[in-house]
Design a protein around this motif. Structure first.
Motif, PDB file in Angstrom:
ATOM      1  N   MET A 183       7.723  58.338 -39.187  1.00 22.72           N
ATOM      2  CA  MET A 183       7.436  57.341 -38.155  1.00 22.72           C
ATOM      3  C   MET A 183       8.725  56.905 -37.468  1.00 22.72           C
ATOM      4  N   LEU A 184       9.758  56.650 -38.271  1.00 22.62           N
ATOM      5  CA  LEU A 184      11.048  56.249 -37.708  1.00 22.62           C
ATOM      6  C   LEU A 184      11.663  57.376 -36.884  1.00 22.62           C
ATOM      7  N   PHE A 185      11.579  58.601 -37.402  1.00 30.05           N
ATOM      8  CA  PHE A 185      12.150  59.742 -36.692  1.00 30.05           C
ATOM      9  C   PHE A 185      11.429  59.969 -35.366  1.00 30.05           C
ATOM     10  N   ARG A 186      10.105  59.859 -35.387  1.00 31.56           N
ATOM     11  CA  ARG A 186       9.332  60.052 -34.154  1.00 31.56           C
ATOM     12  C   ARG A 186       9.642  58.969 -33.133  1.00 31.56           C
ATOM     13  N   ASN A 187       9.641  57.717 -33.566  1.00 23.81           N
ATOM     14  CA  ASN A 187       9.908  56.609 -32.635  1.00 23.81           C
ATOM     15  C   ASN A 187      11.300  56.712 -32.033  1.00 23.81           C
ATOM     16  N   THR A 188      12.290  57.004 -32.872  1.00 23.34           N
ATOM     17  CA  THR A 188      13.663  57.106 -32.386  1.00 23.34           C
ATOM     18  C   THR A 188      13.827  58.288 -31.443  1.00 23.34           C
ATOM     19  N   SER A 189      13.238  59.430 -31.794  1.00 23.94           N
ATOM     20  CA  SER A 189      13.372  60.637 -30.965  1.00 23.94           C
ATOM     21  C   SER A 189      12.688  60.463 -29.618  1.00 23.94           C
ATOM     22  N   VAL A 190      11.505  59.858 -29.608  1.00 21.23           N
ATOM     23  CA  VAL A 190      10.783  59.665 -28.349  1.00 21.23           C
ATOM     24  C   VAL A 190      11.562  58.741 -27.419  1.00 21.23           C
ATOM     25  N   LEU A 191      12.073  57.632 -27.956  1.00 17.95           N
ATOM     26  CA  LEU A 191      12.867  56.720 -27.128  1.00 17.95           C
ATOM     27  C   LEU A 191      14.143  57.394 -26.638  1.00 17.95           C
TER      28      LEU A 191
ATOM     29  N   LEU B  24       3.078  42.624 -25.775  1.00 14.20           N
ATOM     30  CA  LEU B  24       2.403  42.943 -27.027  1.00 14.20           C
ATOM     31  C   LEU B  24       1.734  44.312 -26.989  1.00 14.20           C
ATOM     32  N   SER B  25       1.857  45.016 -25.884  1.00 12.43           N
ATOM     33  CA  SER B  25       1.168  46.286 -25.711  1.00 12.43           C
ATOM     34  C   SER B  25       2.001  47.442 -26.267  1.00 12.43           C
ATOM     35  N   LYS B  26       1.359  48.295 -27.059  1.00 10.02           N
ATOM     36  CA  LYS B  26       2.029  49.497 -27.549  1.00 10.02           C
ATOM     37  C   LYS B  26       2.325  50.463 -26.410  1.00 10.02           C
ATOM     38  N   GLU B  27       1.407  50.542 -25.461  1.00  7.69           N
ATOM     39  CA  GLU B  27       1.572  51.491 -24.356  1.00  7.69           C
ATOM     40  C   GLU B  27       2.744  51.141 -23.449  1.00  7.69           C
ATOM     41  N   TRP B  28       3.059  49.857 -23.332  1.00  4.24           N
ATOM     42  CA  TRP B  28       4.110  49.418 -22.418  1.00  4.24           C
ATOM     43  C   TRP B  28       5.466  49.246 -23.089  1.00  4.24           C
ATOM     44  N   PHE B  29       5.532  49.356 -24.410  1.00  2.00           N
ATOM     45  CA  PHE B  29       6.787  49.086 -25.108  1.00  2.00           C
ATOM     46  C   PHE B  29       7.892  50.047 -24.673  1.00  2.00           C
ATOM     47  N   ARG B  30       7.633  51.346 -24.754  1.00  2.24           N
ATOM     48  CA  ARG B  30       8.671  52.321 -24.418  1.00  2.24           C
ATOM     49  C   ARG B  30       9.050  52.306 -22.943  1.00  2.24           C
TER      50      ARG B  30
ATOM     51  N   ILE C 281      16.062  46.672 -28.986  1.00  2.00           N
ATOM     52  CA  ILE C 281      14.835  47.000 -29.713  1.00  2.00           C
ATOM     53  C   ILE C 281      14.439  45.844 -30.626  1.00  2.00           C
ATOM     54  N   PHE C 282      15.405  45.261 -31.298  1.00  2.00           N
ATOM     55  CA  PHE C 282      15.122  44.162 -32.221  1.00  2.00           C
ATOM     56  C   PHE C 282      14.493  42.974 -31.498  1.00  2.00           C
ATOM     57  N   LEU C 283      14.994  42.687 -30.301  1.00  6.68           N
ATOM     58  CA  LEU C 283      14.460  41.561 -29.534  1.00  6.68           C
ATOM     59  C   LEU C 283      13.088  41.859 -28.943  1.00  6.68           C
ATOM     60  N   MET C 284      12.785  43.132 -28.708  1.00  4.07           N
ATOM     61  CA  MET C 284      11.500  43.508 -28.121  1.00  4.07           C
ATOM     62  C   MET C 284      10.408  43.704 -29.168  1.00  4.07           C
ATOM     63  N   LEU C 285      10.798  43.846 -30.432  1.00  3.76           N
ATOM     64  CA  LEU C 285       9.822  44.122 -31.479  1.00  3.76           C
ATOM     65  C   LEU C 285       8.972  42.893 -31.793  1.00  3.76           C
ATOM     66  N   ASN C 286       7.725  43.153 -32.125  1.00  2.00           N
ATOM     67  CA  ASN C 286       6.813  42.127 -32.635  1.00  2.00           C
ATOM     68  C   ASN C 286       5.756  42.839 -33.479  1.00  2.00           C
ATOM     69  N   PRO C 287       4.948  42.118 -34.232  1.00  2.24           N
ATOM     70  CA  PRO C 287       3.973  42.777 -35.118  1.00  2.24           C
ATOM     71  C   PRO C 287       3.008  43.721 -34.407  1.00  2.24           C
ATOM     72  N   MET C 288       2.777  43.534 -33.121  1.00  2.95           N
ATOM     73  CA  MET C 288       1.808  44.358 -32.401  1.00  2.95           C
ATOM     74  C   MET C 288       2.374  45.723 -31.984  1.00  2.95           C
ATOM     75  N   ASN C 289       3.693  45.802 -31.774  1.00  2.00           N
ATOM     76  CA  ASN C 289       4.270  47.081 -31.323  1.00  2.00           C
ATOM     77  C   ASN C 289       5.232  47.695 -32.333  1.00  2.00           C
ATOM     78  N   ARG C 290       5.336  47.108 -33.525  1.00  7.11           N
ATOM     79  CA  ARG C 290       6.305  47.586 -34.499  1.00  7.11           C
ATOM     80  C   ARG C 290       6.036  49.023 -34.933  1.00  7.11           C
ATOM     81  N   GLN C 291       4.779  49.443 -34.937  1.00  4.36           N
ATOM     82  CA  GLN C 291       4.429  50.784 -35.387  1.00  4.36           C
ATOM     83  C   GLN C 291       5.040  51.861 -34.503  1.00  4.36           C
TER      84      GLN C 291
END
Length: 285
Positions: free
Chosen positions: A55-63, A140-146, A222-232
């Motif tokens: 999960m971490l590798f995918r999130n980091t690589s995509v960003l 709070l949207s997963k789709e808009w986070f990246r 990233i730390f400031l943008m994170l919240n429980p809804m988009n952490r995944q």
């Protein structure tokens, strides 16, 4: 003139590398490096077998890929556009304006994003409602986070990134443009056959260096943008290192995570440099 820069890299980059040995130890702060026991590749094995690794590798690589494909070309495009501005006063004013966001902290940048995108009084959502649409919970949207992360990076760093490209463009011989105009070349032809070849080596070198920081997506933003809804989809290696290393005290484990990132960056730099040299570019070594 080189001394301050050399000292900076020695003190803050090379000397701290000796501390990487704790990635192979069961490090205890009270025992120190000399007194801590050696455990070999235990922490690397634990990291690779951790349920969150992929999960971490995918999130980091995509960003990282988003930044590479959308942010990296942005300073080049802006520099080419500024190079076409003939009025020196207007060009200088635009440059100064787009440099300013670089000097703002990520706390300020993310705060501005919250003010604009909030569902309660946010300018963007007020505009959407005024146009007859429904408010969107961007924060709070997963789709808009990246997309939001990449757009913030582009807005903050594009102007500053144009400096080196404008410096490269300043070295282009004006006689080449005059000869091209005599031959009937328009602006686009001059851009394609003179301007871009003139800065091609600079683009290649900066691209190779950028690959060295491929997995460095930045902690503060990233730390400031994170919240429980988009952490995944928002949790990356940098924020994971903070959580596991600083908050939970797993210094050796997170040192192994950091070394893994560095090895990936080194491999990408070496591979990209060899590929560049095969295509006739100088590369970085």
């Amino acid at each position: 003139m080189l001394l301050p820069g050399v000292l900076y890299f020695i003190v803050f980059k090379y000397l701290p590398m000796s501390g990487l040995v704790i990635a192979f130890q069961d490090y205890r702060p009270f025992l120190g490096i000399g007194g801590s026991s050696w455990v070999g590749f235990k922490h690397f094995a634990n990291f690779f077998n951790h349920p969150d690794f992929w999960m971490l590798f995918r999130n980091t690589s995509v960003l990282a890929l988003y930044n590479l494909f959308f942010f990296f070309p942005a300073p080049i495009i802006v520099a080419l556009m500024l190079n076409e501005v003939r009025q020196r006063y207007l060009k200088g004013w635009i440059q100064s304006l787009i440099y300013v966001p670089h000097f703002l902290s990520w706390v300020v940048i993310v705060g501005i994003a919250y003010i604009f995108l909030s569902t309660e009084g946010g300018v963007v959502n007020e505009l959407l409602v005024g146009l007859g649409g429904d408010p969107i919970n961007f924060l709070l949207s997963k789709e808009w986070f990246r997309p939001l992360v990449v757009l913030e990076v582009i807005w903050k760093e594009t102007g500053w990134g144009t400096i080196i490209f404008l410096a490269a463009l300043a070295g282009v011989d004006p006689q080449q443009y005059e000869a091209a105009r005599i031959d009937g070349a328009g602006r686009l032809r001059q851009l394609w056959h003179i301007t871009l070849p003139a800065i091609r080596s600079t683009i290649v070198i900066l691209f190779i260096l950028r690959l060295g920081h491929f997995l460095d997506t930045g902690f503060e933003q990233i730390f400031l943008m994170l919240n429980p809804m988009n952490r995944q989809i928002g949790e990356v290696f940098d924020t994971y290192v903070y959580t596991a290393g600083i908050l939970q005290g797993q210094f050796s484990y997170t040192a192994a995570v950091g070394m893994f990132k560095s090895v990936i960056g080194l491999a990408l730099v070496v591979g990209a440099n060899r590929l560049a040299r095969k295509f006739g570019e100088e590369g970085i070594y």
